[in-house]
Design a protein around this motif. Structure first.
Motif, PDB file in Angstrom:
ATOM      1  N   UNK A 102      50.172  35.626  10.905  1.00 58.80           N
ATOM      2  CA  UNK A 102      49.112  35.129  11.775  1.00 58.80           C
ATOM      3  C   UNK A 102      49.519  33.847  12.496  1.00 58.80           C
ATOM      4  N   UNK A 103      50.512  33.130  11.969  1.00 57.88           N
ATOM      5  CA  UNK A 103      50.909  31.855  12.584  1.00 57.88           C
ATOM      6  C   UNK A 103      51.340  32.027  14.040  1.00 57.88           C
ATOM      7  N   UNK A 104      52.298  32.937  14.366  1.00 53.84           N
ATOM      8  CA  UNK A 104      52.657  33.086  15.779  1.00 53.84           C
ATOM      9  C   UNK A 104      51.524  33.653  16.620  1.00 53.84           C
ATOM     10  N   UNK A 105      50.681  34.512  16.028  1.00 55.48           N
ATOM     11  CA  UNK A 105      49.557  35.066  16.780  1.00 55.48           C
ATOM     12  C   UNK A 105      48.554  33.971  17.148  1.00 55.48           C
ATOM     13  N   UNK A 106      48.162  33.165  16.148  1.00 59.14           N
ATOM     14  CA  UNK A 106      47.222  32.086  16.409  1.00 59.14           C
ATOM     15  C   UNK A 106      47.834  31.022  17.311  1.00 59.14           C
ATOM     16  N   UNK A 107      49.150  30.820  17.166  1.00 58.94           N
ATOM     17  CA  UNK A 107      49.841  29.867  18.031  1.00 58.94           C
ATOM     18  C   UNK A 107      49.758  30.303  19.488  1.00 58.94           C
ATOM     19  N   UNK A 108      50.005  31.585  19.730  1.00 56.89           N
ATOM     20  CA  UNK A 108      49.916  32.113  21.099  1.00 56.89           C
ATOM     21  C   UNK A 108      48.491  32.012  21.623  1.00 56.89           C
TER      22      UNK A 108
ATOM     23  N   UNK B 177      47.341  41.439  22.596  1.00 49.09           N
ATOM     24  CA  UNK B 177      46.262  42.252  22.033  1.00 49.09           C
ATOM     25  C   UNK B 177      46.803  43.231  20.985  1.00 49.09           C
ATOM     26  N   UNK B 178      47.933  43.865  21.298  1.00 46.38           N
ATOM     27  CA  UNK B 178      48.527  44.811  20.341  1.00 46.38           C
ATOM     28  C   UNK B 178      48.984  44.099  19.080  1.00 46.38           C
ATOM     29  N   UNK B 179      49.571  42.911  19.251  1.00 49.82           N
ATOM     30  CA  UNK B 179      50.014  42.130  18.098  1.00 49.82           C
ATOM     31  C   UNK B 179      48.830  41.762  17.214  1.00 49.82           C
ATOM     32  N   UNK B 180      47.703  41.450  17.835  1.00 46.06           N
ATOM     33  CA  UNK B 180      46.494  41.108  17.077  1.00 46.06           C
ATOM     34  C   UNK B 180      46.070  42.275  16.190  1.00 46.06           C
ATOM     35  N   UNK B 181      46.101  43.483  16.750  1.00 48.10           N
ATOM     36  CA  UNK B 181      45.703  44.663  15.983  1.00 48.10           C
ATOM     37  C   UNK B 181      46.669  44.908  14.830  1.00 48.10           C
ATOM     38  N   UNK B 182      47.983  44.836  15.114  1.00 49.52           N
ATOM     39  CA  UNK B 182      48.978  45.119  14.084  1.00 49.52           C
ATOM     40  C   UNK B 182      48.953  44.081  12.965  1.00 49.52           C
ATOM     41  N   UNK B 183      48.899  42.807  13.325  1.00 52.41           N
ATOM     42  CA  UNK B 183      48.937  41.749  12.316  1.00 52.41           C
ATOM     43  C   UNK B 183      47.657  41.741  11.484  1.00 52.41           C
TER      44      UNK B 183
END
Length: 314
Positions: free
Chosen positions: A267-273, A289-295
């Motif tokens: 979640x760190x790189x996702x929340x960072x982005x 958006x896709x990364x959010x779903x996968x993570x």
């Protein structure tokens, strides 16, 4: 915990950790460890605000702030606490904090940032895999699957959906990035060997790391004098992602669900982005958006044990 307890705990067999972990008891320390992931999400934003301060100089300054942050608690027992901590804990703590950053910067100097960053970010997956080596831990398929989903989401996030092309001339950089991932994952998992070493010791680990980073700065970089805004950014780094976060991570990896923490780290790189997008420093896109779903899906899958424990407690 006083110095006598720390010494006795370090020398005593870790029989409590030889048995299967209790998911219910791990909920609170896992949540504390997850706080480090939230702080790491601010790393990219605060780093951009530091301008052109060289990496090792920035590391030395931020870790100095992080060390001073915990120094008052660490010094309450005088120097006896430091003497009571086993040598292995010192090597692990300093080696983990300094080793990760050293090899990460070497990787960035010798390979494209996207490639190096993606290889370095194998560490959450490696934490999940290495956790199977711990006494009483069992790696289930949902733990591994959740970590792989998180890795897939991070791949989309880092590459922007464009993929990567590894090239032979960057092999030293790729190797350094791989060592970086190994160092941090090994540190995080091996930290379970020292559950009785107080988290207050992280203050000293940070200060030693700051000294080593300062030496590397003097050897390899030119000093840049920060302005007022950059000093605030450095202070924020030391209080948060490059300082304060390591106290939370230390407690979480020693007492929490290490497999879940590894997966949640994606979640760190996702929340960072997301934070960069919110502040106008990055654009929203389909890979995000896709990364959010996968993570998110990977985290939910890997947290099956914790969710069941929470329902039982409720």
């Amino acid at each position: 915990m006083n110095a006598r307890e720390a010494r006795a705990g370090a020398a005593a067999p870790e029989t409590a950790h030889d048995a299967a972990p209790n998911p219910a008891r791990q909920l609170r320390p896992t949540a504390i460890g997850a706080g480090a992931v939230l702080l790491w999400a601010s790393l990219a934003l605060f780093t951009t605000l530091t301008g052109r301060i060289p990496p090792f100089q920035l590391t030395a300054m931020a870790f100095a702030v992080g060390g001073v942050l915990g120094l008052p608690r660490a010094l309450r027992g005088g120097g006896t606490l430091v003497r009571a901590v086993p040598r292995g804990a010192w090597v692990l703590g300093v080696g983990g904090l300094f080793g990760y950053h050293f090899f990460y910067f070497v990787a960035l100097r010798n390979a494209p940032a996207v490639d190096a960053g993606l290889i370095a970010y194998l560490w959450p997956l490696l934490i999940v895999v290495f956790s199977a080596l711990l006494p009483g831990e069992r790696l289930r398929w949902w733990h591994a699957a959740g970590a792989v989903l998180g890795l897939g989401g991070t791949f989309l996030l880092v590459t922007g959906g464009q993929g990567v092309q590894l090239r032979g001339e960057y092999l030293p950089g790729y190797a350094a990035a791989a060592v970086c991932a190994m160092v941090w994952s090994a540190y995080s998992v091996a930290n379970r060997r020292y559950p009785k070493v107080p988290t207050d010791m992280v203050a000293f680990f940070c200060l030693v790391t700051a000294v080593l980073a300062a030496v590397c700065h003097l050897l390899f970089e030119d000093t840049v004098r920060p302005d007022g805004g950059q000093w605030l950014a450095v202070l924020a780094l030391g209080l948060g992602p490059v300082g304060g976060a390591f106290y939370l991570w230390d407690h979480g990896t020693k007492h929490g669900d290490i497999r879940l923490l590894g997966t949640l780290s994606y979640f760190a790189p996702l929340l960072s982005t997301a934070l960069l997008i919110a502040t106008g420093r990055a654009d929203a896109s389909w890979p995000v958006a896709a990364a959010c779903v996968l993570i998110t899906g990977g985290a939910m899958l890997a947290s099956a044990d914790a969710l069941r424990a929470a329902r039982r407690r409720g």
